[in-house]
Design an enzyme around this catalytic site. Structure first.
Site, PDB file in Angstrom:
ATOM      1  N   LYS A 219       0.826  -1.208   0.000  1.00 18.37           N
ATOM      2  CA  LYS A 219       0.000   0.000   0.000  1.00 18.37           C
ATOM      3  C   LYS A 219       0.859   1.256   0.000  1.00 18.37           C
ATOM      4  O   LYS A 219       0.647   2.167  -0.792  1.00 18.37           O
ATOM      5  CB  LYS A 219      -0.933  -0.012   1.217  1.00 18.37           C
ATOM      6  CG  LYS A 219      -1.889  -1.180   1.215  1.00 18.37           C
ATOM      7  CD  LYS A 219      -2.852  -1.153   2.383  1.00 18.37           C
ATOM      8  CE  LYS A 219      -2.192  -1.344   3.732  1.00 18.37           C
ATOM      9  NZ  LYS A 219      -1.543  -2.651   3.900  1.00 18.37           N
ATOM     10  N   GLU A 435       6.259 -36.720  14.380  1.00 14.53           N
ATOM     11  CA  GLU A 435       6.278 -36.107  13.048  1.00 14.53           C
ATOM     12  C   GLU A 435       5.869 -37.102  11.969  1.00 14.53           C
ATOM     13  O   GLU A 435       5.111 -36.766  11.060  1.00 14.53           O
ATOM     14  CB  GLU A 435       7.658 -35.524  12.733  1.00 14.53           C
ATOM     15  CG  GLU A 435       8.075 -34.353  13.629  1.00 14.53           C
ATOM     16  CD  GLU A 435       7.033 -33.243  13.706  1.00 14.53           C
ATOM     17  OE1 GLU A 435       6.330 -33.004  12.702  1.00 14.53           O
ATOM     18  OE2 GLU A 435       6.903 -32.628  14.780  1.00 14.53           O
TER      19      GLU A 435
HETATM   20  P1  ADP Z   1       2.097  -1.961   3.276  1.00 11.33           P
HETATM   21  O1  ADP Z   1       2.180  -0.480   3.273  1.00 11.33           O
HETATM   22  O2  ADP Z   1       0.935  -2.501   2.506  1.00 11.33           O
HETATM   23  O3  ADP Z   1       2.165  -2.561   4.641  1.00 11.33           O
HETATM   24  P2  ADP Z   1       4.605  -1.709   1.990  1.00 11.33           P
HETATM   25  O4  ADP Z   1       4.228  -0.924   0.805  1.00 11.33           O
HETATM   26  O5  ADP Z   1       5.219  -0.959   3.107  1.00 11.33           O
HETATM   27  O6  ADP Z   1       3.370  -2.541   2.513  1.00 11.33           O
HETATM   28  O7  ADP Z   1       5.554  -2.900   1.528  1.00 11.33           O
HETATM   29  C1  ADP Z   1       6.800  -3.133   2.116  1.00 11.33           C
HETATM   30  C2  ADP Z   1       7.803  -3.587   1.089  1.00 11.33           C
HETATM   31  O8  ADP Z   1       7.434  -4.842   0.527  1.00 11.33           O
HETATM   32  C3  ADP Z   1       7.907  -2.663  -0.088  1.00 11.33           C
HETATM   33  O9  ADP Z   1       8.831  -1.656   0.173  1.00 11.33           O
HETATM   34  C4  ADP Z   1       8.373  -3.584  -1.205  1.00 11.33           C
HETATM   35  O10 ADP Z   1       9.756  -3.775  -1.153  1.00 11.33           O
HETATM   36  C5  ADP Z   1       7.705  -4.880  -0.861  1.00 11.33           C
HETATM   37  N1  ADP Z   1       6.436  -5.028  -1.566  1.00 11.33           N
HETATM   38  C6  ADP Z   1       5.216  -5.124  -1.002  1.00 11.33           C
HETATM   39  N2  ADP Z   1       4.260  -5.256  -1.931  1.00 11.33           N
HETATM   40  C7  ADP Z   1       4.869  -5.225  -3.120  1.00 11.33           C
HETATM   41  C8  ADP Z   1       4.418  -5.303  -4.464  1.00 11.33           C
HETATM   42  N3  ADP Z   1       3.109  -5.450  -4.754  1.00 11.33           N
HETATM   43  N4  ADP Z   1       5.325  -5.235  -5.458  1.00 11.33           N
HETATM   44  C9  ADP Z   1       6.626  -5.102  -5.176  1.00 11.33           C
HETATM   45  N5  ADP Z   1       7.121  -5.012  -3.937  1.00 11.33           N
HETATM   46  C10 ADP Z   1       6.272  -5.081  -2.903  1.00 11.33           C
HETATM   47 ZN    ZN Z   2       2.672 -31.932  15.948  1.00 12.14          ZN
END
Ligand code: ADP
Ligand code: ZN
Ligand code: MG
Length: 624
Positions: A219, A435
């Site tokens: 996001k 397991e």
């Molecule tokens: P949110 O705000 O939804 O919690 P973030 O945007 O902070 O998530 O995502 C954290 C990191 O994860 C980003 O900086 C990126 O590196 C990676 N990431 C998350 N979603 C994507 C995506 N759709 N495409 C590429 N990288 C992503």
């Molecule tokens: Zn177990």
């Protein structure tokens, strides 16, 4: 001398400390009585009111002119024991006394000891005098120098509490796997770049867009990409930063933020975790939170205040849209909602491709295998996975990342750090049987996910692990699949019972049993998979306003409650019996597998299947 923050602290701290000392320390000795009445745990006022409403408060002792209370309460969170808890009360809470009376709580007020009224008065007078004197001194100082008087006044205004990035440097290509959300925003970018094309036909562009989705799905990244694509500044603040200790600070931050944004329009304002300020007002048990409401009101006012065409677009993110105040979702505010989901196989592959770009990955590693193995991983998890694998590769002094490092990283992300293997002995044998019990049940039941590997190498909290390859589509699960899962989870304990006897079973199954119970419960109360019938008796999410744990309001009669418990028991007992039977029937192969496992420590899926096919005759009778 310029009045910088440093100088300000340098001068004002001693003054405040001295005056506070005079106020509290010398003249009106603190009420020692509270201290003798030690209550180590604390509780917020709001929580206290909740407790009061639930009738869990037994006794209230007020101290410190009604600023502090030591309460005695019982409650499920307190282990159902009477406990003393300290609560700071707000200065004006006249309704509290009435409430306490109504609730029939034993109430006591303790006067502050050894405080003569005169000293008290002098003390109370001296504090402001010292403070005002000190501040006046500061003001004069700053006036004498050539910094204007206005500067000293900016004290109290919030400073640098939001971040501004002139250029985020992130483009749409950096965001993968969430194409619908991206498409939705392309229009926003066009608007920021060429507003004329919209305004010419009288279109009003949404002021606010709400991004809804679980953490780590991209996001924040998406919001930054919009700013990056449109080449406009990016202002960001997190909802939790708004909600401060002091009333009014949040609202003033909102004002500052919008003021700065207007100066820099066109731009993007990003409010992360908006649910922290934007929860529905006035619905919490025990009244609202003034500070939060003021902040929210200010936010609404600001959003109403600017015309949609000034070029500011507010993007907010949350993982729960259902608890937001409806005022936020009205047209002209966050009237567009864009949801961002955890990526599917294709999405994961696309995200892996983005993050693999700047990494050296061995040519025989196919990203689609990784994507296949990681259902449920968010974008952030995948980025983290590749990074972990790269670190591991460097540690092993290898040239490029191989499947080996990637596997190790996946295991680590899912199950925690690897521990040292147990030494051979009885408990290792027991864990091996446990397991293999899981693994064999999982393999022999048709509706169960296939075994990926069984290992005796500890990870995180577990001493041994059985991994199953999850199927991609987890959204529709049949009754027999759930039953298979219950049986698979019971397999560990069942093997312990059959092999070592009832007296020797261990606590190792507690996690399994938790899962079993929760699955069985959901079968009965949510999925209509019991003889009670197709009724929905419990909801997935607990009430967001009551918080976890207090959600005891049942929508069914006591009679049904008893039935539910019976049904759960029946399901689990039936599954348990069948599981034990399968273990008994396959004892020879289980012993064999355990020997191999103890010897090799890990058996992977194909090997496991091969050994089983060699030795077992698949049971003919229908198992479920
Ligand atoms: P949110 O705000 O939804 O919690 P973030 O945007 O902070 O998530 O995502 C954290 C990191 O994860 C980003 O900086 C990126 O590196 C990676 N990431 C998350 N979603 C994507 C995506 N759709 N495409 C590429 N990288 C992503
Ligand atoms: Zn177990
Ligand atoms: Mg975020």
């Amino acid at each position: 001398m310029k009045l910088s923050w440093k100088n300000f602290l340098l001068w004002s701290l001693p003054i405040i400390v001295i005056s506070f000392f005079l106020w509290q320390g010398f003249l009106t000795p603190t009420t020692n009585e509270i201290n003798t009445n030690i209550a180590n745990s604390r509780m917020t006022y709001g929580r206290f009111l909740e407790y009061l409403d639930m009738g869990w408060v037994k006794k209230v002792d007020m101290y410190d002119n009604g600023h502090t209370a030591i309460i005695e309460a019982v409650g499920p969170e307190l282990g159902n024991r009477v406990q003393k808890i300290r609560v700071e009360l707000p200065t004006s809470a006249p309704e509290l006394i009435i409430k306490l009376k109504k609730a029939n709580v034993d109430l006591n007020a303790h006067a502050s000891k050894n405080t003569s009224a005169l000293w008290n008065l002098i003390g109370n007078l001296l504090f402001p005098i010292f403070l005002i004197g000190g501040l006046a001194f500061l003001f004069r100082r700053s006036n004498n120098t050539n910094s204007g008087p206005g500067q000293a006044m900016s004290f109290g205004k919030s400073k640098a509490l939001f971040q501004m990035e002139a250029k985020t440097g992130i483009i749409f290509d950096d965001v993968a796997g969430i194409d619908e959300a991206k498409k939705e925003f392309e229009e926003v970018v066009t608007f920021l770049k060429q507003p004329e094309s919209f305004t010419a036909v009288g279109a009003r562009i949404p002021k606010g867009v709400l991004l809804v989705g679980p953490p780590g799905t991209g996001k924040t990244l998406l919001a930054k990409a919009i700013a990056g694509e449109a080449n406009v500044p990016f202002f960001s603040i997190s909802g939790s930063e708004f909600v401060e200790m002091f009333v009014g600070v949040g609202a003033s931050r909102v004002r500052d933020l919008f003021k700065k944004a207007k100066e820099n329009a066109p731009c993007i304002i990003f409010i992360d975790e908006i649910d922290a300020v934007g929860r529905q007002r006035g619905t919490g048990v025990g009244g609202g939170n003034d500070e939060r409401e003021q902040t929210l009101n200010q936010l609404l006012t600001e959003m109403d205040g600017f015309e949609g065409n000034t070029g500011i677009i507010v993007i907010a993110a949350t993982n729960r849209a259902d608890i937001l105040d409806s005022a936020l979702l009205r047209p002209g505010r966050f009237d567009r909602q864009v949801s961002v989901e955890v990526p599917d196989f294709k999405g994961r592959l696309a995200i892996l491709n983005v993050h693999a770009k700047n990494k050296k990955i061995h040519s025989n590693v196919s990203l689609s295998i990784i994507a296949r193995r990681t259902p449920g991983f968010s974008g952030a998890d995948l980025a983290n996975l590749l990074n972990e694998a790269a670190i591991l590769t460097a540690r092993r002094k290898k040239e490029s990342i191989t499947l080996n490092e990637i596997d190790a990283s996946i295991d680590r992300i899912i199950a925690g750090m690897q521990g040292t293997p147990l030494i051979n002995g009885k408990s290792k044998r027991l864990i091996a049987y446990h397991e293999i019990g899981h693994a064999i049940i999982g393999t022999l039941l048709q509706d169960h996910d296939p075994v990926q590997k069984v290992t005796l190498i500890p990870r995180g909290q577990s001493k041994g692990l059985t991994w199953f390859t999850p199927s991609e589509d987890q959204s529709l699960i049949s009754r027999s699949q759930i039953k298979s899962r219950i049986m698979g989870a019971l397999g560990g304990r069942a093997a312990e019972e059959v092999v070592f006897g009832d007296a020797e079973v261990t606590t190792g199954a507690s996690n399994d049993l938790q899962q079993v119970t929760s699955m069985a419960r959901q079968m009965v109360t949510r999925f209509g998979m019991s003889t009670i019938g197709p009724l929905s008796l419990e909801n997935e999410e607990s009430d967001p306003f009551l918080g976890r744990g207090i959600n005891t309001s049942s929508e069914y009669s006591d009679e049904i409650a008893i039935k539910i418990d019976r049904q759960i028991q029946d399901i689990i007992n039936e599954c348990h019996q069948k599981t034990v039977q399968i273990i008994r029937d396959n004892r020879i192969i289980i012993d064999k597998l355990v020997d191999i496992l103890i010897d090799k420590e890990t058996i992977n899926g194909e090997e496991f299947k091969r050994i089983i096919n060699e030795y077992t005759v698949v049971p003919e009778k229908e198992l479920i």
